[in-house]
Write a protein that holds these residues in place. Structure first.
Motif, PDB file in Angstrom:
ATOM      1  N   GLU A 149       5.089  24.023 -17.149  1.00 25.89           N
ATOM      2  CA  GLU A 149       5.751  24.880 -16.171  1.00 25.89           C
ATOM      3  C   GLU A 149       4.916  25.088 -14.913  1.00 25.89           C
ATOM      4  N   ASN A 150       3.602  24.966 -15.011  1.00 25.58           N
ATOM      5  CA  ASN A 150       2.778  25.214 -13.821  1.00 25.58           C
ATOM      6  C   ASN A 150       1.894  24.010 -13.458  1.00 25.58           C
ATOM      7  N   THR A 151       2.339  22.814 -13.829  1.00 25.59           N
ATOM      8  CA  THR A 151       1.564  21.615 -13.522  1.00 25.59           C
ATOM      9  C   THR A 151       2.466  20.528 -12.953  1.00 25.59           C
ATOM     10  N   VAL A 152       1.975  19.885 -11.904  1.00 19.21           N
ATOM     11  CA  VAL A 152       2.678  18.723 -11.354  1.00 19.21           C
ATOM     12  C   VAL A 152       1.646  17.609 -11.161  1.00 19.21           C
ATOM     13  N   GLU A 153       1.941  16.465 -11.745  1.00 20.45           N
ATOM     14  CA  GLU A 153       1.101  15.285 -11.592  1.00 20.45           C
ATOM     15  C   GLU A 153       1.785  14.350 -10.611  1.00 20.45           C
ATOM     16  N   ILE A 154       1.051  13.911  -9.600  1.00 21.26           N
ATOM     17  CA  ILE A 154       1.607  13.006  -8.599  1.00 21.26           C
ATOM     18  C   ILE A 154       0.795  11.718  -8.615  1.00 21.26           C
ATOM     19  N   SER A 155       1.500  10.603  -8.678  1.00 18.73           N
ATOM     20  CA  SER A 155       0.811   9.320  -8.630  1.00 18.73           C
ATOM     21  C   SER A 155       1.497   8.436  -7.596  1.00 18.73           C
ATOM     22  N   MET A 156       0.671   7.676  -6.885  1.00 15.46           N
ATOM     23  CA  MET A 156       1.174   6.738  -5.897  1.00 15.46           C
ATOM     24  C   MET A 156       0.695   5.353  -6.287  1.00 15.46           C
ATOM     25  N   PRO A 157       1.600   4.513  -6.759  1.00 16.60           N
ATOM     26  CA  PRO A 157       1.195   3.192  -7.241  1.00 16.60           C
ATOM     27  C   PRO A 157       0.645   2.319  -6.120  1.00 16.60           C
ATOM     28  N   GLU A 158      -0.176   1.369  -6.516  1.00 20.04           N
ATOM     29  CA  GLU A 158      -0.759   0.446  -5.549  1.00 20.04           C
ATOM     30  C   GLU A 158       0.283  -0.562  -5.100  1.00 20.04           C
ATOM     31  N   ASP A 159       0.370  -0.764  -3.794  1.00 16.26           N
ATOM     32  CA  ASP A 159       1.315  -1.738  -3.244  1.00 16.26           C
ATOM     33  C   ASP A 159       0.750  -3.142  -3.301  1.00 16.26           C
ATOM     34  N   ASP A 160      -0.520  -3.259  -2.913  1.00 14.50           N
ATOM     35  CA  ASP A 160      -1.107  -4.583  -2.779  1.00 14.50           C
ATOM     36  C   ASP A 160      -2.306  -4.785  -3.693  1.00 14.50           C
ATOM     37  N   GLY A 161      -2.529  -3.850  -4.593  1.00 19.64           N
ATOM     38  CA  GLY A 161      -3.668  -3.964  -5.488  1.00 19.64           C
ATOM     39  C   GLY A 161      -4.974  -3.523  -4.861  1.00 19.64           C
ATOM     40  N   GLY A 162      -4.949  -3.143  -3.585  1.00 18.52           N
ATOM     41  CA  GLY A 162      -6.167  -2.729  -2.896  1.00 18.52           C
ATOM     42  C   GLY A 162      -6.298  -1.216  -2.823  1.00 18.52           C
ATOM     43  N   PRO A 163      -7.345  -0.743  -2.162  1.00 20.23           N
ATOM     44  CA  PRO A 163      -7.528   0.702  -2.027  1.00 20.23           C
ATOM     45  C   PRO A 163      -6.496   1.293  -1.070  1.00 20.23           C
ATOM     46  N   ILE A 164      -6.381   2.601  -1.095  1.00 25.13           N
ATOM     47  CA  ILE A 164      -5.472   3.279  -0.169  1.00 25.13           C
ATOM     48  C   ILE A 164      -5.929   2.981   1.256  1.00 25.13           C
ATOM     49  N   ASP A 165      -4.985   2.782   2.134  1.00 27.25           N
ATOM     50  CA  ASP A 165      -5.218   2.467   3.544  1.00 27.25           C
ATOM     51  C   ASP A 165      -6.245   3.430   4.154  1.00 27.25           C
ATOM     52  N   PHE A 166      -7.205   2.917   4.915  1.00 25.92           N
ATOM     53  CA  PHE A 166      -8.251   3.722   5.533  1.00 25.92           C
ATOM     54  C   PHE A 166      -7.660   4.839   6.390  1.00 25.92           C
ATOM     55  N   GLN A 167      -6.620   4.531   7.146  1.00 25.51           N
ATOM     56  CA  GLN A 167      -5.984   5.533   7.996  1.00 25.51           C
ATOM     57  C   GLN A 167      -5.435   6.673   7.143  1.00 25.51           C
ATOM     58  N   PHE A 168      -4.888   6.349   6.004  1.00 29.48           N
ATOM     59  CA  PHE A 168      -4.353   7.356   5.102  1.00 29.48           C
ATOM     60  C   PHE A 168      -5.457   8.290   4.624  1.00 29.48           C
ATOM     61  N   ILE A 169      -6.611   7.725   4.269  1.00 24.78           N
ATOM     62  CA  ILE A 169      -7.727   8.540   3.786  1.00 24.78           C
ATOM     63  C   ILE A 169      -8.226   9.479   4.869  1.00 24.78           C
ATOM     64  N   THR A 170      -8.375   8.987   6.097  1.00 26.51           N
ATOM     65  CA  THR A 170      -8.937   9.810   7.159  1.00 26.51           C
ATOM     66  C   THR A 170      -7.973  10.878   7.645  1.00 26.51           C
ATOM     67  N   LYS A 171      -6.677  10.700   7.469  1.00 32.97           N
ATOM     68  CA  LYS A 171      -5.696  11.666   7.937  1.00 32.97           C
ATOM     69  C   LYS A 171      -5.270  12.655   6.837  1.00 32.97           C
ATOM     70  N   SER A 172      -5.731  12.434   5.644  1.00 31.42           N
ATOM     71  CA  SER A 172      -5.251  13.265   4.548  1.00 31.42           C
ATOM     72  C   SER A 172      -6.370  13.584   3.581  1.00 31.42           C
ATOM     73  N   ASN A 173      -5.978  14.212   2.511  1.00 31.60           N
ATOM     74  CA  ASN A 173      -6.925  14.640   1.504  1.00 31.60           C
ATOM     75  C   ASN A 173      -6.738  13.826   0.221  1.00 31.60           C
ATOM     76  N   TRP A 174      -6.188  12.640   0.325  1.00 30.18           N
ATOM     77  CA  TRP A 174      -5.883  11.802  -0.840  1.00 30.18           C
ATOM     78  C   TRP A 174      -6.791  10.595  -0.872  1.00 30.18           C
ATOM     79  N   GLU A 175      -7.893  10.697  -1.575  1.00 33.81           N
ATOM     80  CA  GLU A 175      -8.778   9.547  -1.728  1.00 33.81           C
ATOM     81  C   GLU A 175      -8.426   8.757  -2.972  1.00 33.81           C
ATOM     82  N   GLU A 176      -7.648   9.352  -3.861  1.00 35.58           N
ATOM     83  CA  GLU A 176      -7.267   8.690  -5.102  1.00 35.58           C
ATOM     84  C   GLU A 176      -5.755   8.588  -5.184  1.00 35.58           C
TER      85      GLU A 176
END
Length: 140
Positions: A84-111
């Motif tokens: 009731e008080n937990t939400v798990e969010i996952s974003m699958p890999e599109d190309d098998g590589g790390p999350i886009d550098f621009q995404f990391i620098t503009k947000s708080n999602w390193e994983e």
């Protein structure tokens, strides 16, 4: 004619119970604008990040890039509600590589996966916490 009334009443009751559900996945549906991130007593204002939860466990994370918000980028993923008080969010890999550098620098999602605790939620406000940070949202 009288025999159909209990069926209509029963269907109406199911609809009302579903509409008034306190389940987290029904209350979190919609688009939420991130307002603040609190960490170690420091509050940072944010106005360019949106979390969008849709039925069926779809999740979209959008970041508007300043310059009059003419540009944006987003990642799609999935939301799971193990309690009731937990939400798990996952974003699958599109190309098998790390999350886009621009995404990391503009947000708080390193994983690609985060588990949030839902501290509060109502029709206008939501507060999530994760990793020592509190994220305050308003319904957009």
């Amino acid at each position: 004619m009288m025999k159909k009334q209990p069926i209509y009443f029963f269907l109406l009751l199911i609809f009302v119970l579903y509409a008034c559900s306190n389940e987290i996945d029904s209350r979190i549906n919609g688009q939420w604008q991130l307002n603040t991130i609190e960490e170690n007593g420091v509050t940072s204002r944010v106005d360019t990040v949106f979390y969008c939860f849709q039925e069926g466990a779809l999740f979209v994370y959008t970041v508007l890039i300043p310059k009059a918000y003419k540009e944006y980028f987003y990642y799609c993923g999935y939301a799971n509600y193990p309690s009731e008080n937990t939400v798990e969010i996952s974003m699958p890999e599109d190309d098998g590589g790390p999350i886009d550098f621009q995404f990391i620098t503009k947000s708080n999602w390193e994983e690609r996966q985060k588990t949030f605790t839902v501290e509060t939620i109502d029709s206008k406000r939501m507060v999530l916490s994760e990793g020592g940070k509190r994220y305050s949202f308003r319904k957009h």
